[in-house]
Design a protein around this motif. Structure first.
Motif, PDB file in Angstrom:
ATOM      1  N   ALA A  45       0.730  -1.039   0.053  1.00  0.00           N
ATOM      2  CA  ALA A  45      -0.015  -0.063   0.013  1.00  0.00           C
ATOM      3  C   ALA A  45       0.943   1.161   0.114  1.00  0.00           C
ATOM      4  O   ALA A  45       0.448   2.305  -0.891  1.00  0.00           O
ATOM      5  CB  ALA A  45      -1.107  -0.081   1.208  1.00  0.00           C
ATOM      6  N   ASN A  46       2.013   1.223   0.838  1.00  0.00           N
ATOM      7  CA  ASN A  46       3.069   2.327   0.702  1.00  0.00           C
ATOM      8  C   ASN A  46       3.626   2.693  -0.653  1.00  0.00           C
ATOM      9  O   ASN A  46       3.699   3.735  -0.991  1.00  0.00           O
ATOM     10  CB  ASN A  46       4.087   2.126   1.817  1.00  0.00           C
ATOM     11  CG  ASN A  46       3.776   2.026   3.113  1.00  0.00           C
ATOM     12  OD1 ASN A  46       2.651   2.579   3.563  1.00  0.00           O
ATOM     13  ND2 ASN A  46       4.632   1.448   3.972  1.00  0.00           N
ATOM     14  N   ILE A  47       3.943   1.543  -1.390  1.00  0.00           N
ATOM     15  CA  ILE A  47       4.334   1.747  -2.780  1.00  0.00           C
ATOM     16  C   ILE A  47       3.314   2.222  -3.831  1.00  0.00           C
ATOM     17  O   ILE A  47       3.586   3.210  -4.357  1.00  0.00           O
ATOM     18  CB  ILE A  47       4.864   0.173  -3.201  1.00  0.00           C
ATOM     19  CG1 ILE A  47       6.256  -0.028  -2.414  1.00  0.00           C
ATOM     20  CG2 ILE A  47       5.377   0.189  -4.852  1.00  0.00           C
ATOM     21  CD1 ILE A  47       6.666  -1.428  -2.687  1.00  0.00           C
ATOM     22  N   ARG A  48       2.131   1.532  -3.412  1.00  0.00           N
ATOM     23  CA  ARG A  48       1.183   2.027  -4.517  1.00  0.00           C
ATOM     24  C   ARG A  48       0.630   3.783  -4.301  1.00  0.00           C
ATOM     25  O   ARG A  48       0.492   4.533  -5.262  1.00  0.00           O
ATOM     26  CB  ARG A  48      -0.228   1.308  -4.058  1.00  0.00           C
ATOM     27  CG  ARG A  48      -0.317   0.055  -4.862  1.00  0.00           C
ATOM     28  CD  ARG A  48      -1.802  -0.444  -4.965  1.00  0.00           C
ATOM     29  NE  ARG A  48      -2.532  -0.592  -3.680  1.00  0.00           N
ATOM     30  CZ  ARG A  48      -2.344  -1.451  -2.907  1.00  0.00           C
ATOM     31  NH1 ARG A  48      -1.752  -2.613  -3.262  1.00  0.00           N
ATOM     32  NH2 ARG A  48      -3.091  -1.570  -1.930  1.00  0.00           N
ATOM     33  N   LEU A  49       0.683   4.064  -2.869  1.00  0.00           N
ATOM     34  CA  LEU A  49       0.459   5.415  -2.524  1.00  0.00           C
ATOM     35  C   LEU A  49       1.472   6.300  -3.335  1.00  0.00           C
ATOM     36  O   LEU A  49       1.176   7.311  -3.895  1.00  0.00           O
ATOM     37  CB  LEU A  49       0.418   5.439  -1.102  1.00  0.00           C
ATOM     38  CG  LEU A  49      -0.177   6.592  -0.334  1.00  0.00           C
ATOM     39  CD1 LEU A  49      -1.618   6.630  -0.701  1.00  0.00           C
ATOM     40  CD2 LEU A  49       0.124   6.878   0.842  1.00  0.00           C
ATOM     41  N   SER A  50       2.932   5.731  -3.042  1.00  0.00           N
ATOM     42  CA  SER A  50       3.890   6.510  -3.754  1.00  0.00           C
ATOM     43  C   SER A  50       3.793   6.614  -5.063  1.00  0.00           C
ATOM     44  O   SER A  50       4.321   7.880  -5.732  1.00  0.00           O
ATOM     45  CB  SER A  50       5.287   6.097  -3.037  1.00  0.00           C
ATOM     46  OG  SER A  50       5.015   5.905  -1.750  1.00  0.00           O
ATOM     47  N   LEU A  51       3.368   5.675  -5.672  1.00  0.00           N
ATOM     48  CA  LEU A  51       3.304   5.642  -7.284  1.00  0.00           C
ATOM     49  C   LEU A  51       2.127   6.385  -7.767  1.00  0.00           C
ATOM     50  O   LEU A  51       1.896   6.603  -8.862  1.00  0.00           O
ATOM     51  CB  LEU A  51       3.102   4.383  -7.648  1.00  0.00           C
ATOM     52  CG  LEU A  51       4.568   3.338  -7.601  1.00  0.00           C
ATOM     53  CD1 LEU A  51       4.276   1.972  -7.893  1.00  0.00           C
ATOM     54  CD2 LEU A  51       5.469   3.878  -8.732  1.00  0.00           C
ATOM     55  N   GLY A  52       1.244   6.697  -7.057  1.00  0.00           N
ATOM     56  CA  GLY A  52      -0.149   7.322  -7.243  1.00  0.00           C
ATOM     57  C   GLY A  52      -1.080   6.459  -7.873  1.00  0.00           C
ATOM     58  O   GLY A  52      -1.631   6.993  -8.843  1.00  0.00           O
ATOM     59  N   THR A  53      -1.006   5.021  -7.956  1.00  0.00           N
ATOM     60  CA  THR A  53      -1.920   4.105  -8.268  1.00  0.00           C
ATOM     61  C   THR A  53      -3.151   3.579  -7.579  1.00  0.00           C
ATOM     62  O   THR A  53      -2.902   3.590  -6.398  1.00  0.00           O
ATOM     63  CB  THR A  53      -1.067   2.818  -9.301  1.00  0.00           C
ATOM     64  OG1 THR A  53      -0.505   2.175  -7.708  1.00  0.00           O
ATOM     65  CG2 THR A  53      -0.084   3.193  -9.960  1.00  0.00           C
TER      66      THR A  53
END
Ligand code: AP5
Length: 183
Positions: A175-183
Motif C-alpha cells: 500500500a505504501n508503494i502504491r501510494l507513492s506511485l499514485g496508483t
C-alpha cells in the motif's frame, strides 16, 4: 503507471516480494538477478558454477556475468520492466545506463526500500535460504552498505529516487508503494 522501475534496498527488505506483486499487477517484466543466478546454479550451467561459491559467501558476482544476463533479457523485451537486485554497484549502474541508451529506454523511477539492519536479519533468518546464515547475512549487509548504498545518492541526484518505509506487513508495504506511485 510508470513502466520502467528499479527496486533498490538492502537484502531482506522485501524487494523481491514487492517487485513480484507490482510486476504481476501491472504486467511488467520482473527481472531479479538473484533469482536468475539461482536458476543458473540449479541448472548447473557454466555461469551457475561460476556464481555459486560467490553467492554462498554473500559477495557480488562479477559485473560481466550479471550484465550478460540482464542485457539478454532487456534486449528481448520492449515493454515495461522492473529490475530487482540490479544494479548493485556504481559500475553496474553505469553499464545499465549505456545499455538503456542503446535500447532507447530510460529508468523512470527508483524505489528505495528502507528497513533497519536488525529487522532485515530477522526476516532473512526466518526465511532460511542457503545464503541466510548469520555470518553470510552480516557480510551481505556489509557489501550492501559499501557497494550498493552509494547508488542512493546517485539516483537521488538524478531526481529518480523515491523512499518507501519497508516496515509493516507485506500488504502495508504494498500500500505504501502504491501510494507513492499514485496508483
Ligand atoms: P538477491 O537474491 O538479490 O538477494 P538480496 O539482495 O540479498 O535480497 P533478498 O532476496 O535477501 O531480499 P529481498 O529484499 O528481495 O527480500 P525478500 O522479498 O526476498 O541476491 C543474492 C546473491 O546473488 C547476492 O548476494 C549476490 O551474490 C548475487 N547477486 C544478485 N544480484 C547481483 C548483482 N546485480 N550483482 C552481483 N551479484 C548479484 O524478503 C525477504 C524475506 O522477508 C522473505 O522470507 C519474505 O517472505 C519476507 N518478507 C518480505 N516482506 C516482508 C514483510 N513486509 N514483513 C515480513 N516479512 C517479509
Amino acid at each position: 503507471m510508470k513502466q520502467r522501475l528499479l527496486f533498490l534496498g538492502p537484502p531482506g527488505a522485501g524487494k523481491g516480494t514487492q517487485a513480484q506483486r507490482l510486476a504481476f499487477n501491472n504486467h511488467l517484466l520482473h527481472l531479479s538477478t538473484g533469482d536468475m543466478l539461482r536458476a543458473e546454479v540449479l541448472a548447473g550451467t557454466e555461469l551457475g558454477q561460476q556464481a555459486e561459491a560467490v553467492m554462498a559467501r554473500g559477495e557480488l558476482v562479477s559485473d560481466a556475468l550479471v550484465l550478460a544476463i540482464v542485457r539478454h533479457r532487456l534486449e528481448d523485451h520492449s515493454q515495461g520492466w522492473l529490475l530487482d537486485g540490479f544494479p548493485r554497484n556504481l559500475g553496474q549502474a553505469t553499464a545499465l545506463d549505456s545499455l538503456l541508451l542503446q535500447l532507447n529506454q530510460s529508468i523512470e523511477l527508483v524505489i528505495l526500500m528502507e528497513l533497519p539492519d536488525v529487522v532485515l536479519s530477522q526476516r532473512m533468518l526466518s526465511r532460511g535460504r542457503a545464503d541466510d546464515t548469520e555470518a553470510v547475512i552480516r557480510h551481505r549487509l556489509e557489501v550492501y552498505h559499501q557497494q550498493t548504498a552509494p547508488l542512493i545518492n546517485h539516483y537521488q541526484q538524478l531526481g529518480l529516487l523515491m523512499s518507501v518505509d519497508a516496515a509493516g506487513t507485506v500488504d502495508e508495504v504494498s500500500a505504501n508503494i502504491r501510494l507513492s506511485l499514485g496508483t
